[in-house]
Design a protein around this motif. Structure first.
Motif, PDB file in Angstrom:
ATOM      1  N   CYS A   1      83.720   4.791  31.108  1.00  0.00           N
ATOM      2  CA  CYS A   1      83.375   5.613  29.941  1.00  0.00           C
ATOM      3  C   CYS A   1      83.157   7.070  30.325  1.00  0.00           C
ATOM      4  O   CYS A   1      83.428   7.982  29.535  1.00  0.00           O
ATOM      5  N   LEU A   2      82.659   7.301  31.533  1.00  0.00           N
ATOM      6  CA  LEU A   2      82.409   8.667  31.989  1.00  0.00           C
ATOM      7  C   LEU A   2      83.704   9.459  32.101  1.00  0.00           C
ATOM      8  O   LEU A   2      83.690  10.697  32.037  1.00  0.00           O
TER       9      LEU A   2
ATOM     10  N   THR B   1      86.361  14.221  35.075  1.00  0.00           N
ATOM     11  CA  THR B   1      85.712  13.115  35.780  1.00  0.00           C
ATOM     12  C   THR B   1      86.727  12.302  36.580  1.00  0.00           C
ATOM     13  O   THR B   1      86.495  11.959  37.731  1.00  0.00           O
ATOM     14  N   SER B   2      87.845  11.991  35.968  1.00  0.00           N
ATOM     15  CA  SER B   2      88.924  11.171  36.518  1.00  0.00           C
ATOM     16  C   SER B   2      88.659   9.693  36.279  1.00  0.00           C
ATOM     17  O   SER B   2      87.694   9.125  36.795  1.00  0.00           O
ATOM     18  N   ARG B   3      89.526   9.067  35.485  1.00  0.00           N
ATOM     19  CA  ARG B   3      89.385   7.642  35.203  1.00  0.00           C
ATOM     20  C   ARG B   3      89.525   6.825  36.480  1.00  0.00           C
ATOM     21  O   ARG B   3      88.711   5.959  36.774  1.00  0.00           O
ATOM     22  N   SER B   4      90.578   7.119  37.249  1.00  0.00           N
ATOM     23  CA  SER B   4      90.751   6.366  38.498  1.00  0.00           C
ATOM     24  C   SER B   4      89.627   6.686  39.476  1.00  0.00           C
ATOM     25  O   SER B   4      89.132   5.797  40.181  1.00  0.00           O
ATOM     26  N   GLY B   5      89.195   7.944  39.510  1.00  0.00           N
ATOM     27  CA  GLY B   5      88.140   8.339  40.432  1.00  0.00           C
ATOM     28  C   GLY B   5      86.828   7.614  40.184  1.00  0.00           C
ATOM     29  O   GLY B   5      86.199   7.100  41.115  1.00  0.00           O
ATOM     30  N   ILE B   6      86.411   7.545  38.924  1.00  0.00           N
ATOM     31  CA  ILE B   6      85.112   6.952  38.619  1.00  0.00           C
ATOM     32  C   ILE B   6      85.152   5.434  38.738  1.00  0.00           C
ATOM     33  O   ILE B   6      84.158   4.805  39.147  1.00  0.00           O
ATOM     34  N   THR B   7      86.284   4.805  38.431  1.00  0.00           N
ATOM     35  CA  THR B   7      86.374   3.353  38.576  1.00  0.00           C
ATOM     36  C   THR B   7      86.486   2.953  40.053  1.00  0.00           C
ATOM     37  O   THR B   7      85.940   1.928  40.470  1.00  0.00           O
TER      38      THR B   7
ATOM     39  N   PRO C   1      84.129  -1.195  26.727  1.00  0.00           N
ATOM     40  CA  PRO C   1      83.201  -0.052  26.665  1.00  0.00           C
ATOM     41  C   PRO C   1      83.901   1.285  26.432  1.00  0.00           C
ATOM     42  O   PRO C   1      83.446   2.102  25.616  1.00  0.00           O
ATOM     43  N   ALA C   2      85.009   1.520  27.126  1.00  0.00           N
ATOM     44  CA  ALA C   2      85.728   2.788  26.972  1.00  0.00           C
ATOM     45  C   ALA C   2      86.312   2.927  25.572  1.00  0.00           C
ATOM     46  O   ALA C   2      86.348   4.031  25.010  1.00  0.00           O
TER      47      ALA C   2
END
Length: 267
Positions: A158-159, A165-171, A95-96
């Motif tokens: 994707c966000l 947003t932060s990739r690690s944060g959102i995952t 998705p990303a």
């Protein structure tokens, strides 16, 4: 760039890549708030390489299992733990990749590089992380990862293409909301970072080819080394702290920084 500038860029990238506070947001803000020149694509690629090596080293056992499993997956065989892990990582990455390419082609990536956007995403997704981290007991471990959950975490990832947003944060947020305990959520997030960092580094490298010279290569090597050390230190510290500390300190940092950026952007 001076050695001090390289050190600052590498440390910011290395520390914030894996902590849930957004590396892209901090790197965009650095020249804006300090007046220093942008580090350039070559340095971006170098610090990505440094952080990639750090996460591979820290999770080497899992990376080796996934790498062996990938060979089975290529043969269309999902008959080992490694093959299933590789399938989950591929599912979480697709998705990303699709959304990232679309954003790159439309030029939206440049439109989102503003202090106001980063301020809002810092604040909003920081509060969402707090909600997911404190909503109730979560005890699912990383070894119970499923294809469905990998897909959902991939959609959430994707966000992270929105700066701040932060990739690690959102995952991590998605994993916590799905019932994973803190260490498991962080581990899955870090493993998901490997194919994403590889992909983003490859995209950046295309633009860098043909621009490199001795001075750029020297600076890039120094930046990669600093980023590696900073990222490895951040990983070790965060994974140890998660045994006894929640994600609330990172939420507080995000909220304070987000509000500060919004005041600065709209004043």
């Amino acid at each position: 760039m001076t050695l001090f500038q390289l050190l600052i860029v590498a440390i910011i990238q290395g520390v914030t890549e894996f902590l849930p506070v957004s590396s892209s947001g901090h790197l965009i803000l650095l020249p804006t708030l300090t007046g220093t020149p942008d580090q350039g694509l070559a340095i971006d690629v170098a610090v990505h390489v440094g952080t990639l090596l750090a996460v591979i080293l820290y999770f080497w056992t899992d990376v080796r299992v996934a790498a062996h499993g990938l060979t089975r997956l290529v043969q269309r065989k999902i008959d080992t733990q490694g093959a299933f892990l590789a399938l989950c990582l591929v599912t979480a990455t697709i998705p990303a990749l699709i959304v990232g390419i679309a954003i790159k082609l439309t030029g939206l990536d440049e439109a989102m590089r503003s202090a106001a956007v980063i301020g809002w995403t810092m604040l909003i997704f920081g509060l969402v992380l707090y909600w997911a981290d404190t909503r109730g007991p979560t005890d699912r471990t990383a070894d119970r990862w499923t294809i469905k959950h990998a897909g959902l975490m991939g959609l959430a990832q994707c966000l992270a293409l929105i700066p701040g947003t932060s990739r690690s944060g959102i995952t991590i947020t998605a994993a916590r909301a799905l019932g994973y305990e803190r260490e498991g959520a962080a581990k899955l997030s870090m493993l998901m970072s490997i194919p994403v960092i590889l992909a983003s580094g490859a995209v950046l490298s295309v633009d860098v080819i043909g621009q490199a010279n001795w001075a750029v290569m020297r600076d890039a090597t120094i930046a990669a080394a600093f980023a590696f050390l900073a990222a490895l230190g951040a990983l070790v510290l965060m994974m140890r702290l998660l045994k006894s500390v929640s994600f609330t300190p990172y939420v507080i940092y995000r909220v304070i920084l987000g509000i500060g950026l919004l005041i600065w952007a709209y004043s």
